[in-house]
Design an enzyme around this catalytic site. Structure first.
Site, PDB file in Angstrom:
ATOM      1  N   LYS A  26     -31.623 -44.994  31.099  1.00 47.77           N
ATOM      2  CA  LYS A  26     -30.441 -44.308  30.589  1.00 47.77           C
ATOM      3  C   LYS A  26     -29.386 -44.245  31.694  1.00 47.77           C
ATOM      4  CE  LYS A  26     -29.191 -39.878  28.374  1.00 47.77           C
ATOM      5  NZ  LYS A  26     -29.748 -38.593  27.891  1.00 47.77           N
ATOM      6  N   SER A 100     -29.016 -37.573  23.347  1.00 50.55           N
ATOM      7  CA  SER A 100     -28.040 -38.419  24.003  1.00 50.55           C
ATOM      8  C   SER A 100     -28.618 -39.727  24.502  1.00 50.55           C
ATOM      9  CB  SER A 100     -27.427 -37.649  25.180  1.00 50.55           C
ATOM     10  OG  SER A 100     -28.416 -37.300  26.136  1.00 50.55           O
ATOM     11  N   SER A 124     -32.813 -34.510  23.819  1.00 52.32           N
ATOM     12  CA  SER A 124     -32.377 -35.902  23.885  1.00 52.32           C
ATOM     13  C   SER A 124     -33.500 -36.890  24.136  1.00 52.32           C
ATOM     14  CB  SER A 124     -31.311 -36.059  24.979  1.00 52.32           C
ATOM     15  OG  SER A 124     -30.188 -35.271  24.681  1.00 52.32           O
TER      16      SER A 124
END
Length: 557
Positions: A26, A100, A124
Site C-alpha cells: 500500500k 482505504s 481498512s
C-alpha cells in the site's frame, strides 16, 4: 481501474520461508527507491530504505512488485477517494472495492500478487477483503512495526496483510511480526493459549444490514456452529465505541498527521479535506473527554470477554455501489465502519474471511475479533472457517513451555548450508532481529565459512548497531542433540537481543576472536558473504551453497 500507483523492478528472491512469493505494498508504506505518495501526487520524495515490515518480508524471501492505490491519506473505507482513480470490486464494476487499502486487496483478488500489505485504522484491512472475497489479518497493535508508514492515527494504525487464503496470510504475518525498539508504539505481547474448544459470541440484537447482507449473515451464523459453541452477547458497547473514531477527538490525530497537506484544492480529495479539517478545532479537553468515554465503554465490554473467546460480526452492513458513494460520500462511508471502527480503539485483533455469498452473488465477509494477544487463536479459527488445515499455532501454556529460543547468525540462517540441520531438529523461524549493540562478529575456523559472536567486555563503549540474527524456536527435547553438532571454537551461550531479551546463541571462545578476522562492520553474515562475491555472477555462490548443503546433510551437521 487503477490498482497500481507505481511498479518496481523485481529483485531476485532471497532464500527464506517466503522464497519467491510476490507482494504489493500500500502506497503509504515505504519501499526503498520509490516515492511514498499516500495517494497525494505532490509527495515525490523517494524513500531511502524499506519500512521495517517490508524489509522483514524481503529478508524472508518475498519480492516487492509495486505500490498500490488507496483512499488518500488512508482516510476512507470505499476506495474511491484517490486522484489516481477509483477501485472497484473484482466481482462487480458497479460496486466499490472498499478502502482505504483498495489497490492491495484488488491486486490479491485478481491474482497479480500472492499477498499484499495494507493498513487498518478504522477497518481498512478488512473492508476491502470482504468486498473482494479474500482474507485480511489485522494484528494486535504494536506487534508489527509502523515505522516507515505515513500515519493516519498514529496511536491506532496497524499494518495488515491480504491473501487469498489464511495459510498464506499467516505465513506473511509471521515474518511481519517483530519488536521494533525504534517504534514508540511497539510492544511485546504474549499470545493467549488456543483453547481446545471455543465459544463464539454473536450479537444478541438485530443488526441494521442491507437485505442481501442479512441473508448471508443468517447463513454465516449457522456455519459458525462448526467452530464451537455460539453464544449471544450484548454488543452495544462495542458499537458505541465505533462511533467515537470520527465523532471524537481522534480526528485531531489525523489533522496532526497530515493537516498541513489539505490546503491545495487541486491535490486533496474534497471528502478527505471535509472530514479531517474538523480535527483542527478540537481541544485538549475534547481529547481527555473522548479518552474517558472510551475507557468507560472498554470496561463494559470486559463482561463479553468473560463469556466468549472470540466475537463474530459482519465486516460491513452492506456493499454500496459507486453511485451510492458518489451521492453521499460521507454517510455511506461512515456506515461501512459500523462493525470495524472500534477494533483498534478497544485494543482488539481481527481476521476477515469470506462468508457465504449474498443472494445476488456479491461477496460477503465476516470477521472474528479477540482481545490483543489473540492473533494465534483467530488464525486457527479463520483457517477452520475457510476449510483449510489447522495452522497448529497453539502455544504451550504458561509454565509448561517445551521449546527454547535460539539465535543464529551464520551458517544456520535460512538458506545457508547448515539450516537443514536446524530444521531437521524441529526448529521453526520466529523472527529476524539484531543483537545488543556491543556484540562483535568474527570469522572462525571450521569445515565451512561461519561466524562467531563475542560481546565486548563491560563497560566498553557500544558504538555498533548489533549483528543481524534469526531467532528460531527449538524443542527442548532436541536441544541436547543439536548442541552436540556445535564444534569448537563455537558454543551455545546466552545472547542479548536488541530489545533486551536474552536467548541462546552461537558464541565463540576468546581465542577465536582475533582482530584480523573481525567482520563486525558488515553487520550481517549475508552482507559479509555478498561483499566477497562483489559484482561477479552470483551463480557461483549458489553452486557453493549447494555443495555445502549436500555436505551438511550427509554429515548430519
Amino acid at each position: 481501474m487503477t490498482t497500481w500507483i507505481s511498479r518496481v523492478d523485481e529483485a531476485p528472491a532471497r532464500p527464506g520461508p517466503l522464497h519467491g512469493l510476490r507482494f504489493a505494498v500500500k502506497d503509504n508504506i515505504d519501499v526503498a527507491g520509490v516515492p511514498t505518495t499516500a495517494g497525494d501526487p505532490r509527495r515525490t520524495v523517494v524513500a531511502a530504505e524499506h519500512a521495517p515490515v517490508v524489509d522483514r518480508l524481503v529478508r524472508a524471501g518475498a519480492v516487492v512488485v509495486g505500490k498500490t492505490n488507496l483512499d488518500q491519506y488512508a482516510t476512507g473505507l470505499v476506495g474511491t477517494r484517490s486522484p489516481y482513480g477509483a477501485c472497484r470490486s473484482v466481482l462487480s464494476d458497479e460496486h466499490v472495492s472498499g478502502g482505504s487499502s483498495s489497490g492491495s486487496a484488488v491486486a490479491v483478488a485478481r491474482g497479480e500478487v500472492d499477498f499484499a500489505l495494507g493498513t487498518d485504522t478504522a477497518g481498512s484491512g478488512r473492508v476491502p477483503a470482504a468486498f473482494n472475497g479474500i482474507v485480511g489479518i489485522k494484528p494486535s497493535k504494536g506487534l508489527v512495526s509502523t515505522r516507515g508508514v505515513v500515519p493516519a492515527c498514529r496511536t491506532l494504525d496497524c499494518v495488515t496483510v491480504f491473501a487469498r487464503d489464511v495459510t498464506t496470510a499467516r505465513a506473511a504475518y509471521e515474518q511481519m511480526v517483530g519488536y521494533d525498539a525504534e517504534d514508540p508504539y511497539a510492544r511485546r505481547l504474549e499470545q493467549r493459549p488456543v483453547p481446545a474448544t471455543c465459544t463464539i459470541g454473536v450479537p444478541d440484537l438485530p443488526l441494521d444490514l442491507d437485505p442481501e447482507h442479512a441473508a448471508a449473515w443468517a447463513e454465516a451464523l449457522t456455519e459458525a456452529e462448526a467452530l464451537g459453541e455460539v453464544r449471544r452477547i450484548d454488543v452495544r458497547q462495542f458499537l458505541e465505541a465505533a462511533q467515537l473514531l470520527y465523532s471524537g477527538p481522534w480526528l485531531a490525530e489525523r489533522w496532526l498527521a497530515f493537516g498541513d497537506a489539505l490546503d491545495d484544492d487541486a491535490a486533496v480529495d474534497p471528502t478527505v479535506r471535509f472530514i479531517v479539517r474538523d480535527g483542527a478545532s478540537l481541544t485538549a479537553a475534547d481529547a481527555f473527554a473522548g479518552l474517558t468515554r472510551l475507557a468507560e465503554l472498554a470496561r463494559r465490554t470486559e463482561a463479553a470477554w468473560a463469556e466468549v473467546d472470540v466475537l463474530l460480526l459482519p465486516v460491513t452492513p452492506g456493499h454500496p455501489s459507486l453511485a451510492e458513494v458518489a451521492a453521499d460520500p460521507v454517510g455511506v462511508n461512515g456506515r461501512l465502519g459500523t462493525f470495524t471502527n472500534m477494533t483498534n480503539l478497544l485494543d482488539l485483533c481481527a481476521i476477515a474471511v469470506p462468508g457465504p455469498a449474498r443472494p445476488d452473488g456479491l461477496p460477503f465477509g465476516v470477521q472474528l475479533l479477540a482481545p490483543a494477544g489473540g492473533d494465534d487463536l483467530l488464525a486457527e479459527l479463520g483457517a477452520r472457517w475457510c476449510g483449510e488445515p489447522g495452522l497448529g499455532v497453539t502455544p504451550p501454556a504458561a509454565g509448561e513451555r517445551d521449546t527454547v529460543l535460539l539465535a543464529v547468525a551464520g551458517a544456520h540462517l535460512s538458506g545457508q548450508p547448515l539450516n537443514p540441520a536446524l530444521v531437521s531438529h524441529g526448529a521453526t523461524l520466529v523472527s529476524t532481529t539484531r543483537t545488543a549493540r556491543d556484540y562483535r562478529m568474527f570469522l572462525v575456523d571450521g569445515p565451512l565459512p561461519r561466524p562467531g559472536l563475542t560481546r565486548l567486555p563491560k563497560p566498553a563503549p557500544a558504538p555498533g548497531r548489533g549483528i543481524e540474527v534469526e531467532v528460531w524456536q527449538l524443542p527442548v527435547s532436541e536441544l541436547g542433540g543439536f548442541a552436540t553438532t556445535v564444534g569448537a571454537p563455537l558454543a551455545l551461550g546466552p545472547v542479548e537481543l536488541a530489545d533486551g531479551s536474552e536467548v541462546l546463541g552461537f558464541v565463540c571462545t576468546a581465542d577465536a576472536a582475533r582482530v584480523e578476522r573481525d567482520i563486525t562492520s558488515h553487520g550481517a553474515w549475508r552482507d559479509y558473504l555478498a561483499s566477497r562475491e562483489g559484482p561477479r555472477d552470483g551463480r557461483a555462490s549458489w553452486r557453493r551453497f549447494g555443495y555445502w548443503a549436500s555436505v551438511a546433510l550427509r554429515r548430519g551437521w
